[in-house]
Design an enzyme around this catalytic site. Sequence first.
Site, PDB file in Angstrom:
ATOM      1  N   ASN A 170     -12.859  -3.295   2.266  1.00  0.00           N
ATOM      2  CA  ASN A 170     -13.941  -2.345   2.435  1.00  0.00           C
ATOM      3  C   ASN A 170     -14.697  -2.391   1.286  1.00  0.00           C
ATOM      4  O   ASN A 170     -14.311  -2.338   0.138  1.00  0.00           O
ATOM      5  CB  ASN A 170     -13.189  -0.980   2.598  1.00  0.00           C
ATOM      6  CG  ASN A 170     -12.301  -0.882   3.974  1.00  0.00           C
ATOM      7  OD1 ASN A 170     -12.676  -1.213   5.211  1.00  0.00           O
ATOM      8  ND2 ASN A 170     -11.211  -0.204   3.836  1.00  0.00           N
TER       9      ASN A 170
ATOM     10  N   HIS B 204      -6.797  -5.920   2.167  1.00  0.00           N
ATOM     11  CA  HIS B 204      -5.840  -5.409   2.764  1.00  0.00           C
ATOM     12  C   HIS B 204      -5.214  -6.662   3.548  1.00  0.00           C
ATOM     13  O   HIS B 204      -5.975  -7.285   4.154  1.00  0.00           O
ATOM     14  CB  HIS B 204      -6.185  -4.637   3.804  1.00  0.00           C
ATOM     15  CG  HIS B 204      -7.016  -3.209   3.355  1.00  0.00           C
ATOM     16  ND1 HIS B 204      -6.146  -1.902   2.859  1.00  0.00           N
ATOM     17  CD2 HIS B 204      -8.132  -2.844   2.579  1.00  0.00           C
ATOM     18  CE1 HIS B 204      -6.946  -0.983   2.272  1.00  0.00           C
ATOM     19  NE2 HIS B 204      -8.089  -1.705   2.316  1.00  0.00           N
TER      20      HIS B 204
ATOM     21  N   GLU C 239     -12.562   3.012  -1.198  1.00  0.00           N
ATOM     22  CA  GLU C 239     -11.742   4.234  -1.789  1.00  0.00           C
ATOM     23  C   GLU C 239     -11.755   4.048  -3.406  1.00  0.00           C
ATOM     24  O   GLU C 239     -11.970   4.669  -4.268  1.00  0.00           O
ATOM     25  CB  GLU C 239     -10.563   4.964  -1.102  1.00  0.00           C
ATOM     26  CG  GLU C 239     -11.103   5.442   0.117  1.00  0.00           C
ATOM     27  CD  GLU C 239      -9.720   5.708   0.773  1.00  0.00           C
ATOM     28  OE1 GLU C 239      -8.739   5.800   0.176  1.00  0.00           O
ATOM     29  OE2 GLU C 239      -9.694   6.354   1.851  1.00  0.00           O
ATOM     30  N   VAL C 240     -11.397   2.856  -3.680  1.00  0.00           N
ATOM     31  CA  VAL C 240     -10.838   2.333  -4.905  1.00  0.00           C
ATOM     32  C   VAL C 240     -11.943   1.183  -5.440  1.00  0.00           C
ATOM     33  O   VAL C 240     -11.828   0.327  -4.796  1.00  0.00           O
ATOM     34  CB  VAL C 240      -9.356   1.969  -4.978  1.00  0.00           C
ATOM     35  CG1 VAL C 240      -8.972   1.253  -6.429  1.00  0.00           C
ATOM     36  CG2 VAL C 240      -8.435   2.896  -4.479  1.00  0.00           C
TER      37      VAL C 240
ATOM     38  N   ASP D 236       0.766  -1.200   0.129  1.00  0.00           N
ATOM     39  CA  ASP D 236      -0.022   0.024  -0.105  1.00  0.00           C
ATOM     40  C   ASP D 236       0.887   1.219   0.205  1.00  0.00           C
ATOM     41  O   ASP D 236       1.902   1.320   0.561  1.00  0.00           O
ATOM     42  CB  ASP D 236      -0.867   0.037   1.199  1.00  0.00           C
ATOM     43  CG  ASP D 236      -2.083   0.939   1.010  1.00  0.00           C
ATOM     44  OD1 ASP D 236      -3.183   0.631   0.875  1.00  0.00           O
ATOM     45  OD2 ASP D 236      -1.899   2.099   1.223  1.00  0.00           O
ATOM     46  N   ILE D 237       0.619   2.332  -0.889  1.00  0.00           N
ATOM     47  CA  ILE D 237       1.232   3.617  -1.193  1.00  0.00           C
ATOM     48  C   ILE D 237       1.403   4.312   0.299  1.00  0.00           C
ATOM     49  O   ILE D 237       2.217   5.029   0.528  1.00  0.00           O
ATOM     50  CB  ILE D 237       0.687   4.245  -2.115  1.00  0.00           C
ATOM     51  CG1 ILE D 237       1.673   5.283  -2.599  1.00  0.00           C
ATOM     52  CG2 ILE D 237      -0.652   5.111  -1.675  1.00  0.00           C
ATOM     53  CD1 ILE D 237       1.600   5.848  -3.930  1.00  0.00           C
TER      54      ILE D 237
ATOM     55  N   HIS E 168     -10.206  -5.153  -3.427  1.00  0.00           N
ATOM     56  CA  HIS E 168      -8.765  -5.307  -2.768  1.00  0.00           C
ATOM     57  C   HIS E 168      -9.028  -5.865  -1.515  1.00  0.00           C
ATOM     58  O   HIS E 168     -10.059  -5.418  -0.737  1.00  0.00           O
ATOM     59  CB  HIS E 168      -7.965  -4.281  -2.996  1.00  0.00           C
ATOM     60  CG  HIS E 168      -8.831  -2.750  -2.421  1.00  0.00           C
ATOM     61  ND1 HIS E 168      -9.812  -2.330  -3.102  1.00  0.00           N
ATOM     62  CD2 HIS E 168      -8.594  -2.062  -1.366  1.00  0.00           C
ATOM     63  CE1 HIS E 168     -10.186  -1.361  -2.667  1.00  0.00           C
ATOM     64  NE2 HIS E 168      -9.489  -1.114  -1.310  1.00  0.00           N
TER      65      HIS E 168
HETATM   66  P1  5GP Z   1      -9.913   1.341   0.388  1.00  0.00           P
HETATM   67  O1  5GP Z   1     -10.090   2.366   1.183  1.00  0.00           O
HETATM   68  O2  5GP Z   1     -10.395   1.596  -0.893  1.00  0.00           O
HETATM   69  O3  5GP Z   1     -10.189   0.158   1.331  1.00  0.00           O
HETATM   70  O4  5GP Z   1      -8.302   1.249   0.258  1.00  0.00           O
HETATM   71  C1  5GP Z   1      -7.638   1.726  -1.052  1.00  0.00           C
HETATM   72  C2  5GP Z   1      -6.192   1.605  -0.527  1.00  0.00           C
HETATM   73  O5  5GP Z   1      -5.295   1.908  -1.731  1.00  0.00           O
HETATM   74  C3  5GP Z   1      -5.528   2.688   0.462  1.00  0.00           C
HETATM   75  O6  5GP Z   1      -4.929   2.152   1.705  1.00  0.00           O
HETATM   76  C4  5GP Z   1      -4.836   3.550  -0.084  1.00  0.00           C
HETATM   77  O7  5GP Z   1      -3.594   3.751   0.722  1.00  0.00           O
HETATM   78  C5  5GP Z   1      -4.208   2.702  -1.236  1.00  0.00           C
HETATM   79  N1  5GP Z   1      -3.704   3.215  -2.744  1.00  0.00           N
HETATM   80  C6  5GP Z   1      -4.513   4.298  -3.401  1.00  0.00           C
HETATM   81  N2  5GP Z   1      -3.823   4.490  -4.391  1.00  0.00           N
HETATM   82  C7  5GP Z   1      -2.886   3.748  -4.492  1.00  0.00           C
HETATM   83  C8  5GP Z   1      -1.583   3.562  -5.347  1.00  0.00           C
HETATM   84  O8  5GP Z   1      -1.734   4.346  -6.439  1.00  0.00           O
HETATM   85  N3  5GP Z   1      -0.808   2.696  -5.136  1.00  0.00           N
HETATM   86  C9  5GP Z   1      -0.822   1.669  -3.985  1.00  0.00           C
HETATM   87  N4  5GP Z   1       0.110   1.047  -3.863  1.00  0.00           N
HETATM   88  N5  5GP Z   1      -1.897   2.019  -2.982  1.00  0.00           N
HETATM   89  C10 5GP Z   1      -2.749   2.799  -3.325  1.00  0.00           C
END
Ligand code: 5GP
Length: 120
Positions: free
Chosen positions: A91, A106, A99-100, A33-34, A104
């Site tokens: 999530n 984690h 968010e994405v 994760d970034i 995915h």
């Molecule tokens: P969500 O909130 O959708 O469960 O998690 C999205 C995750 O994607 C977050 O933890 C965020 O830090 C990670 N993320 C968003 N953009 C990028 C990216 O460009 N590269 C990587 N490696 N992680 C990302």
Amino acid sequence: MTYDPNNIFARILRGEIPCNKLFEDDHTLAFHDIHPQAPVHVLVIPKGAYVSMEDFTAHASDAEMAALLRAVDKAAEMTGAKTGGWRMLANIGANGGQEVPHLHIHVFGGKRLGPMLAKG
Ligand code: 5GP
């Protein structure tokens, strides 16, 4: 929710955006994760275009589903997260805080992770 082929993880899968890859196989990609929220914070994604878990379970093949679960376990193994215990989390949708819009999972580890949900 329809799948947006320009979401950030789709772009990572196409090689348009770099990632810190842990491993990949025919059906999955695992990368760091970034913005890590624990010493180990890896994202495991299917290579197929699935928005969410319900999309995935409705439309993915058994091979894709088995591969994703095995990849989560492999990510925990490869990162050393199994030492002391770890957490997998997905999530889903607005209430889940997704968010994405590409499924995915984690993988967190490397420290005491605290309560499952934020209190209050
Ligand atoms: P969500 O909130 O959708 O469960 O998690 C999205 C995750 O994607 C977050 O933890 C965020 O830090 C990670 N993320 C968003 N953009 C990028 C990216 O460009 N590269 C990587 N490696 N992680 C990302």
